[in-house]
Design a protein around this motif. Structure first.
Motif, PDB file in Angstrom:
ATOM      1  N   ASN A 264      18.735  -7.770 -43.782  1.00 23.41           N
ATOM      2  CA  ASN A 264      18.840  -9.173 -44.171  1.00 23.41           C
ATOM      3  C   ASN A 264      19.459  -9.258 -45.562  1.00 23.41           C
ATOM      4  O   ASN A 264      19.713  -8.238 -46.211  1.00 23.41           O
ATOM      5  CB  ASN A 264      17.468  -9.869 -44.126  1.00 23.41           C
ATOM      6  CG  ASN A 264      16.433  -9.164 -44.991  1.00 23.41           C
ATOM      7  OD1 ASN A 264      16.733  -8.736 -46.107  1.00 23.41           O
ATOM      8  ND2 ASN A 264      15.210  -9.030 -44.472  1.00 23.41           N
ATOM      9  N   ARG A 265      19.680 -10.487 -46.032  1.00 23.53           N
ATOM     10  CA  ARG A 265      20.364 -10.663 -47.309  1.00 23.53           C
ATOM     11  C   ARG A 265      19.559 -10.091 -48.473  1.00 23.53           C
ATOM     12  O   ARG A 265      20.125  -9.572 -49.440  1.00 23.53           O
ATOM     13  CB  ARG A 265      20.648 -12.148 -47.537  1.00 23.53           C
ATOM     14  CG  ARG A 265      21.716 -12.706 -46.595  1.00 23.53           C
ATOM     15  CD  ARG A 265      22.053 -14.136 -46.943  1.00 23.53           C
ATOM     16  NE  ARG A 265      23.097 -14.660 -46.053  1.00 23.53           N
ATOM     17  CZ  ARG A 265      23.595 -15.883 -46.133  1.00 23.53           C
ATOM     18  NH1 ARG A 265      23.161 -16.719 -47.073  1.00 23.53           N
ATOM     19  NH2 ARG A 265      24.535 -16.273 -45.291  1.00 23.53           N
ATOM     20  N   ARG A 269      20.803  -7.200 -51.313  1.00 27.47           N
ATOM     21  CA  ARG A 269      20.807  -7.443 -52.762  1.00 27.47           C
ATOM     22  C   ARG A 269      19.887  -6.483 -53.517  1.00 27.47           C
ATOM     23  O   ARG A 269      19.913  -6.431 -54.746  1.00 27.47           O
ATOM     24  CB  ARG A 269      20.376  -8.881 -53.054  1.00 27.47           C
ATOM     25  CG  ARG A 269      21.381  -9.940 -52.622  1.00 27.47           C
ATOM     26  CD  ARG A 269      21.046 -11.287 -53.239  1.00 27.47           C
ATOM     27  NE  ARG A 269      19.769 -11.787 -52.786  1.00 27.47           N
ATOM     28  CZ  ARG A 269      19.597 -12.614 -51.757  1.00 27.47           C
ATOM     29  NH1 ARG A 269      20.655 -13.043 -51.082  1.00 27.47           N
ATOM     30  NH2 ARG A 269      18.393 -13.035 -51.408  1.00 27.47           N
ATOM     31  N   TYR A 277      26.492  -2.476 -51.766  1.00 25.76           N
ATOM     32  CA  TYR A 277      26.744  -3.894 -52.020  1.00 25.76           C
ATOM     33  C   TYR A 277      26.456  -4.219 -53.485  1.00 25.76           C
ATOM     34  O   TYR A 277      26.872  -5.262 -53.987  1.00 25.76           O
ATOM     35  CB  TYR A 277      25.865  -4.777 -51.130  1.00 25.76           C
ATOM     36  CG  TYR A 277      26.338  -4.872 -49.700  1.00 25.76           C
ATOM     37  CD1 TYR A 277      27.126  -5.933 -49.273  1.00 25.76           C
ATOM     38  CD2 TYR A 277      26.001  -3.897 -48.775  1.00 25.76           C
ATOM     39  CE1 TYR A 277      27.572  -6.024 -47.957  1.00 25.76           C
ATOM     40  CE2 TYR A 277      26.429  -3.965 -47.459  1.00 25.76           C
ATOM     41  CZ  TYR A 277      27.214  -5.038 -47.064  1.00 25.76           C
ATOM     42  OH  TYR A 277      27.659  -5.116 -45.762  1.00 25.76           O
TER      43      TYR A 277
END
Length: 347
Positions: A264-265, A269, A277
């Protein structure tokens, strides 16, 4: 009187000759007899076993008849002390002479273990440690100690991920897990050195180890083998442009056992040493075991301008030159036209 003595000597000598001939014939006949097994049978000669102990166990397992004859056969051939330890496969139709030759020549049974491209070190060790014919399992936390000075010129010696070549290795029963690992590492060094000598010019790698890191990412991202050079081309161009690699397999690797099958996001992060990322450049170590094809792709990437790719859902990828084109492809393949049987790899 002399004639009688000569006749007696001649008769005795003839008896000896006949006895030897009968014995030779009997031994030759015995050597040609087939072992009484209806299907393949396993037999193990333990290091230090004498001829007597071997024959005793063969007889107890009903693998031979007339065990004393087998001993005589070995002694007449002068090989009684030359039996090699190991696990043997005795096939139906094998003669006693062939069996003895098998023991003397060390024609032992070989087994195999396959290290699969894309496996993590954890998966690799789990497979080797559970192999019924390998001994001395190795814990991952003790691997660096076990490998010791055998591992050289590696900056991340506390994490030996990716340092074992994906291939099939043959071995005798009783071989240690560490022996297979050392062979796999030596094989990797050989392949990596060979491919490094044939690499393309002006690649963004400072060392073969960095190329190995890239190869492991390519291995995890590739569903269709023919796409490896194309995926390598995207990643190399992103490195050259100082763009983040933004590849999911590195995020998953960095999460370790916390990953439960879906990203998931928030995970994208999360700052870890492997989250491409978040970080620039390559992660600190490989993330999987690789084969030659992934190394070749990392060192000889395809030319082009694509900077992005997205999975189509059938194992292949759509490559894009611009972010706008990539976003359209993501929407198409991941949302509006997402396959019901979506998968990221070919099955």
């Amino acid at each position: 009187m002399l004639r009688k003595l000569l006749l007696t000597l001649f008769g005795g000598l003839l008896a000896v000759v006949i006895g030897l001939a009968v014995g030779w014939y009997g031994l030759h006949w015995y050597g040609d007899q087939k072992i009484p097994v209806a299907s393949d049978a396993e037999f193990v000669i333990v290091p230090g076993d004498s001829l007597g102990r071997v024959v005793q166990r063969l007889s107890a397992g009903q693998l031979i008849q007339y065990p004393e004859m087998f001993k005589v056969l070995a002694r007449v051939k002068g090989v009684a002390a030359d039996l090699h330890a190991g696990e043997y496969l005795i096939a139906p139709g094998t003669t006693y002479r062939q069996l003895l030759n098998k023991f003397v020549e060390g024609d032992v049974r070989y087994f195999s273990a396959t290290l699969v491209e894309g496996w993590t070190l954890k998966e690799l060790l789990m497979d080797l440690n559970s192999h019924p014919k390998l001994t001395s399992p190795v814990e991952q936390k003790k691997l660096a100690l076990v490998m010791g000075s055998f591992i050289k010129d590696v900056p991340q010696t506390e994490n030996l991920e990716g340092l074992f070549y994906a291939d099939t290795y043959s071995f005798e029963a009783g071989t240690s897990v560490s022996s297979i690992l050392k062979r796999a590492h030596k094989r990797l060094q050989s392949v990596l050195e060979d491919e490094w000598s044939k690499k393309a010019e002006d690649l963004p790698y400072k060392s073969p180890y960095e190329a190995l890191i890239m190869a492991s990412i390519i291995e995890k991202e590739t569903g269709v083998p023919s796409e490896r050079p194309d995926i390598a081309g995207v990643f190399v161009r992103r490195l050259e442009k100082r763009m983040r690699l933004q590849t999911d397999p590195t995020v998953i690797y960095g999460m370790g056992d916390r990953y439960e099958g879906e990203l998931n996001r928030r995970m994208l992060r999360e700052r870890t040493a492997y989250n491409t990322y978040v970080i620039h450049g390559l992660p600190p170590t490989p993330i999987a075991t690789v084969g030659r094809e992934a190394i070749q792709a990392a060192l000889n990437p395809s030319d082009g301008k694509a900077l992005y790719f997205v999975a189509r859902g059938d194992g292949t990828h759509h490559f894009s030159k611009t972010l706008a084109e990539h976003n359209r492809a993501v929407r198409k393949y991941q949302i509006t036209e997402r396959r019901k049987d979506y998968r990221s790899s070919v099955q």
